[in-house]
Design a protein around this motif. Sequence first.
Motif, PDB file in Angstrom:
ATOM      1  N   GLY A  44       0.853  -1.179   0.069  1.00  0.00           N
ATOM      2  CA  GLY A  44      -0.045  -0.113   0.009  1.00  0.00           C
ATOM      3  C   GLY A  44       0.792   1.305  -0.151  1.00  0.00           C
ATOM      4  N   LEU A  45       0.154   2.330  -0.309  1.00  0.00           N
ATOM      5  CA  LEU A  45       0.992   3.504  -0.527  1.00  0.00           C
ATOM      6  C   LEU A  45       1.133   4.417   0.701  1.00  0.00           C
ATOM      7  CD1 LEU A  45       2.447   5.205  -2.489  1.00  0.00           C
ATOM      8  CD2 LEU A  45       0.325   6.307  -3.170  1.00  0.00           C
ATOM      9  N   LEU A  46      -0.188   4.300   1.448  1.00  0.00           N
ATOM     10  CA  LEU A  46      -0.258   5.034   2.741  1.00  0.00           C
ATOM     11  C   LEU A  46       0.122   4.184   3.745  1.00  0.00           C
ATOM     12  CD1 LEU A  46      -3.999   6.652   2.004  1.00  0.00           C
ATOM     13  CD2 LEU A  46      -1.587   7.336   1.293  1.00  0.00           C
ATOM     14  N   LYS A  47       1.196   4.790   4.309  1.00  0.00           N
ATOM     15  CA  LYS A  47       1.844   4.320   5.657  1.00  0.00           C
ATOM     16  C   LYS A  47       1.668   5.021   6.693  1.00  0.00           C
ATOM     17  CE  LYS A  47       5.294   1.677   3.030  1.00  0.00           C
ATOM     18  NZ  LYS A  47       6.302   2.458   2.053  1.00  0.00           N
ATOM     19  N   THR A  48       0.719   4.483   7.690  1.00  0.00           N
ATOM     20  CA  THR A  48       0.453   5.497   8.896  1.00  0.00           C
ATOM     21  C   THR A  48       1.843   5.231  10.031  1.00  0.00           C
ATOM     22  OG1 THR A  48      -1.735   4.911   8.577  1.00  0.00           O
ATOM     23  CG2 THR A  48      -0.934   5.858  10.917  1.00  0.00           C
ATOM     24  N   ALA A  49       2.178   6.314  10.219  1.00  0.00           N
ATOM     25  CA  ALA A  49       3.382   6.343  10.991  1.00  0.00           C
ATOM     26  C   ALA A  49       3.164   5.587  12.271  1.00  0.00           C
ATOM     27  CB  ALA A  49       4.017   7.694  11.355  1.00  0.00           C
ATOM     28  N   ALA A  50       4.164   4.660  12.785  1.00  0.00           N
ATOM     29  CA  ALA A  50       3.998   4.195  14.146  1.00  0.00           C
ATOM     30  C   ALA A  50       3.654   5.132  15.151  1.00  0.00           C
ATOM     31  CB  ALA A  50       5.311   3.484  14.520  1.00  0.00           C
ATOM     32  N   THR A  51       2.775   4.477  16.177  1.00  0.00           N
ATOM     33  CA  THR A  51       2.331   5.454  16.972  1.00  0.00           C
ATOM     34  C   THR A  51       3.666   5.852  17.884  1.00  0.00           C
ATOM     35  OG1 THR A  51       0.384   4.075  17.470  1.00  0.00           O
ATOM     36  CG2 THR A  51       0.907   5.370  19.363  1.00  0.00           C
ATOM     37  N   ALA A  52       3.461   7.218  18.269  1.00  0.00           N
ATOM     38  CA  ALA A  52       4.888   7.642  19.044  1.00  0.00           C
ATOM     39  C   ALA A  52       4.170   8.602  19.956  1.00  0.00           C
ATOM     40  CB  ALA A  52       5.567   8.670  17.843  1.00  0.00           C
ATOM     41  N   ALA A  53       4.665   8.431  21.357  1.00  0.00           N
ATOM     42  CA  ALA A  53       4.514   9.422  22.268  1.00  0.00           C
ATOM     43  C   ALA A  53       5.304  10.495  22.174  1.00  0.00           C
ATOM     44  CB  ALA A  53       4.771   8.549  23.640  1.00  0.00           C
ATOM     45  N   VAL A  54       4.531  11.516  21.410  1.00  0.00           N
ATOM     46  CA  VAL A  54       5.216  12.753  21.114  1.00  0.00           C
ATOM     47  C   VAL A  54       4.916  13.671  22.370  1.00  0.00           C
ATOM     48  CG1 VAL A  54       5.285  14.788  19.731  1.00  0.00           C
ATOM     49  CG2 VAL A  54       4.767  12.613  18.717  1.00  0.00           C
ATOM     50  N   ALA A  55       5.929  14.117  22.828  1.00  0.00           N
ATOM     51  CA  ALA A  55       6.040  14.971  24.013  1.00  0.00           C
ATOM     52  C   ALA A  55       5.181  16.226  23.699  1.00  0.00           C
ATOM     53  CB  ALA A  55       7.374  15.520  24.630  1.00  0.00           C
ATOM     54  N   SER A  56       4.376  16.839  24.626  1.00  0.00           N
ATOM     55  CA  SER A  56       3.792  18.148  24.312  1.00  0.00           C
ATOM     56  C   SER A  56       4.549  19.155  24.181  1.00  0.00           C
ATOM     57  CB  SER A  56       2.756  18.378  25.231  1.00  0.00           C
ATOM     58  OG  SER A  56       3.286  18.640  26.767  1.00  0.00           O
ATOM     59  N   SER A  57       3.927  20.151  23.576  1.00  0.00           N
ATOM     60  CA  SER A  57       4.694  21.498  23.458  1.00  0.00           C
ATOM     61  C   SER A  57       5.990  21.458  22.655  1.00  0.00           C
ATOM     62  CB  SER A  57       4.679  22.198  24.654  1.00  0.00           C
ATOM     63  OG  SER A  57       5.253  23.483  24.550  1.00  0.00           O
ATOM     64  N   VAL A  58       6.039  20.580  21.421  1.00  0.00           N
ATOM     65  CA  VAL A  58       7.381  20.779  20.851  1.00  0.00           C
ATOM     66  C   VAL A  58       7.812  22.000  20.478  1.00  0.00           C
ATOM     67  CG1 VAL A  58       8.292  19.866  18.559  1.00  0.00           C
ATOM     68  CG2 VAL A  58       6.790  18.331  19.907  1.00  0.00           C
ATOM     69  N   HIS A  59       6.735  22.726  20.193  1.00  0.00           N
ATOM     70  CA  HIS A  59       7.195  24.133  19.921  1.00  0.00           C
ATOM     71  C   HIS A  59       7.923  24.964  21.068  1.00  0.00           C
ATOM     72  CE1 HIS A  59       3.795  24.008  16.687  1.00  0.00           C
ATOM     73  NE2 HIS A  59       4.954  23.896  15.993  1.00  0.00           N
ATOM     74  N   GLY A  60       7.216  24.762  22.132  1.00  0.00           N
ATOM     75  CA  GLY A  60       8.091  25.234  23.362  1.00  0.00           C
ATOM     76  C   GLY A  60       9.417  24.732  23.426  1.00  0.00           C
ATOM     77  N   ASP A  88     -15.910  22.309  11.219  1.00  0.00           N
ATOM     78  CA  ASP A  88     -17.216  21.882  10.788  1.00  0.00           C
ATOM     79  C   ASP A  88     -17.470  20.599  11.203  1.00  0.00           C
ATOM     80  OD1 ASP A  88     -16.550  23.804   7.593  1.00  0.00           O
ATOM     81  OD2 ASP A  88     -17.622  24.331   9.717  1.00  0.00           O
ATOM     82  N   GLY A  89     -16.885  19.895  12.041  1.00  0.00           N
ATOM     83  CA  GLY A  89     -17.090  18.859  12.810  1.00  0.00           C
ATOM     84  C   GLY A  89     -16.457  17.708  11.987  1.00  0.00           C
ATOM     85  N   ALA A  90     -15.704  17.794  10.957  1.00  0.00           N
ATOM     86  CA  ALA A  90     -14.788  16.584  10.680  1.00  0.00           C
ATOM     87  C   ALA A  90     -13.831  16.312  11.452  1.00  0.00           C
ATOM     88  CB  ALA A  90     -14.327  16.900   9.241  1.00  0.00           C
ATOM     89  N   ARG A  91     -13.206  15.311  11.197  1.00  0.00           N
ATOM     90  CA  ARG A  91     -12.053  14.681  12.061  1.00  0.00           C
ATOM     91  C   ARG A  91     -10.783  13.955  11.263  1.00  0.00           C
ATOM     92  NH1 ARG A  91     -11.669   9.698  15.580  1.00  0.00           N
ATOM     93  NH2 ARG A  91     -13.037   8.616  13.916  1.00  0.00           N
ATOM     94  N   LEU A  92      -9.797  14.636  11.483  1.00  0.00           N
ATOM     95  CA  LEU A  92      -8.269  14.057  10.869  1.00  0.00           C
ATOM     96  C   LEU A  92      -8.264  12.691  11.642  1.00  0.00           C
ATOM     97  CD1 LEU A  92      -5.806  14.457   9.508  1.00  0.00           C
ATOM     98  CD2 LEU A  92      -4.956  15.195  11.322  1.00  0.00           C
ATOM     99  N   ILE A  93      -8.277  11.492  10.578  1.00  0.00           N
ATOM    100  CA  ILE A  93      -7.984  10.348  11.129  1.00  0.00           C
ATOM    101  C   ILE A  93      -6.577   9.851  10.575  1.00  0.00           C
ATOM    102  CG2 ILE A  93     -10.564   9.906  11.117  1.00  0.00           C
ATOM    103  CD1 ILE A  93     -10.153   8.523   8.434  1.00  0.00           C
ATOM    104  N   ALA A  94      -6.041  10.189   9.753  1.00  0.00           N
ATOM    105  CA  ALA A  94      -4.677   9.727   9.354  1.00  0.00           C
ATOM    106  C   ALA A  94      -3.974  10.816   8.647  1.00  0.00           C
ATOM    107  CB  ALA A  94      -4.790   8.528   8.634  1.00  0.00           C
ATOM    108  N   ASN A  95      -2.499  10.922   8.541  1.00  0.00           N
ATOM    109  CA  ASN A  95      -1.768  11.804   7.844  1.00  0.00           C
ATOM    110  C   ASN A  95      -0.376  11.111   7.750  1.00  0.00           C
ATOM    111  OD1 ASN A  95      -1.447  13.006  10.473  1.00  0.00           O
ATOM    112  ND2 ASN A  95      -0.031  13.981   9.219  1.00  0.00           N
ATOM    113  N   GLY A  96       0.236  11.391   6.899  1.00  0.00           N
ATOM    114  CA  GLY A  96       1.592  11.014   6.636  1.00  0.00           C
ATOM    115  C   GLY A  96       2.368  11.416   5.340  1.00  0.00           C
ATOM    116  N   GLY A  97       3.396  11.134   5.388  1.00  0.00           N
ATOM    117  CA  GLY A  97       4.452  11.443   4.312  1.00  0.00           C
ATOM    118  C   GLY A  97       4.669  10.315   3.323  1.00  0.00           C
ATOM    119  N   ILE A  98       5.017  10.530   2.087  1.00  0.00           N
ATOM    120  CA  ILE A  98       5.128   9.551   0.861  1.00  0.00           C
ATOM    121  C   ILE A  98       6.368   9.710   0.333  1.00  0.00           C
ATOM    122  CG2 ILE A  98       4.215   8.433  -0.918  1.00  0.00           C
ATOM    123  CD1 ILE A  98       1.520   8.985  -0.162  1.00  0.00           C
ATOM    124  N   PRO A  99       7.486   8.803   0.563  1.00  0.00           N
ATOM    125  CA  PRO A  99       8.639   9.037  -0.297  1.00  0.00           C
ATOM    126  C   PRO A  99       8.546   9.028  -1.724  1.00  0.00           C
ATOM    127  CG  PRO A  99       8.856   7.347   1.495  1.00  0.00           C
ATOM    128  CD  PRO A  99       7.455   7.779   1.398  1.00  0.00           C
TER     129      PRO A  99
END
Lengths: 142, 152
Positions: free
Chosen positions: A42-58, B127-138
């Motif tokens: 498949g083309l769409l690869k969801t990134a692995a779940t990552a525990a991203v610390a809050s406030s990366v910007h900070g 408007d009530g929609a929900r982001l359910i996935a995103n990512g990059g594609i090489p």
Amino acid sequence: MVGYPPATLWLPWMRLSAPDRPQRFLVTEPRDETDDKESIVGLLKTAATAAVASSVHGRVQRRQQARWAAQDQSAAGVPAPAPPAQYATPAQPQQTYADSTPAPPAGASDRLAQLKQLGELLSAGLLTTAEFEQEKARILSV
Amino acid sequence: MTAETQQGSGDDDLGPIDFLAIEFPQGRLTASGFEKLLSLADQGIVGILDMEFIAKDADGKSKKVDVWQFAVPADVDLAAWAGASSGLLDDSDVDEIAASMQPGSVAVVVIYENRWVLGLVDAWRHDGARLIANGGIPAGDLVAALDATERT
């Protein structure tokens, strides 16, 4: 972390499950067009779940001027602390920057002049690195 | 903020993050790209998470350099970028970039966040929609997918 669902941040260096910082921060995309990738799942690869610390910007901002990582300047609040020591000038004089004949836009010319002066003071040993950082932060926050 | 709420993006929301490495032959920086990047940052389209410079000398040795350490042409306003560096690149990152650099050149590495995506997603979330996935594609994966579908 609030915001994006945890499974889907596209942070290449976050794909590793280990919480430690990976060895490489920059992962250059391979440019070899002859890669045989017939087995792609498949083309769409969801990134692995990552525990991203809050406030990366900070966290990034604390290492930078407040201007850069998050653009909501009205909410910037307390100015960021002085940048880390990497901005200390090297042993050699700052002639390279001071020698350039600037033609800056009207608004920046004062700041530029102040920064150049500041650099000369530092290389002349008249300011400590910390003082230099402090003054530079003050000049750039105006 | 969880996916179920409809709040707008706050400071904790993070757009996709990319990097660019630009090489300047003979270390001669050119202004127009920096100006364009500054404009993008000022507009909030991108956020600059790091900007660092790498110099590779004639002998092929490379190291990080500070903006104050090399000659900058008159039309390049690098003072505007002072404070953009967050020092996130380590030695292996420098080596990776330097491997592509010509001797005697200077490269700038910009790590930027695609903040425009946040506004886009917020428009839907409002408007009530929900982001359910995103990512990059090489790019290579995209080419492979095109190849695979075109073979049928």
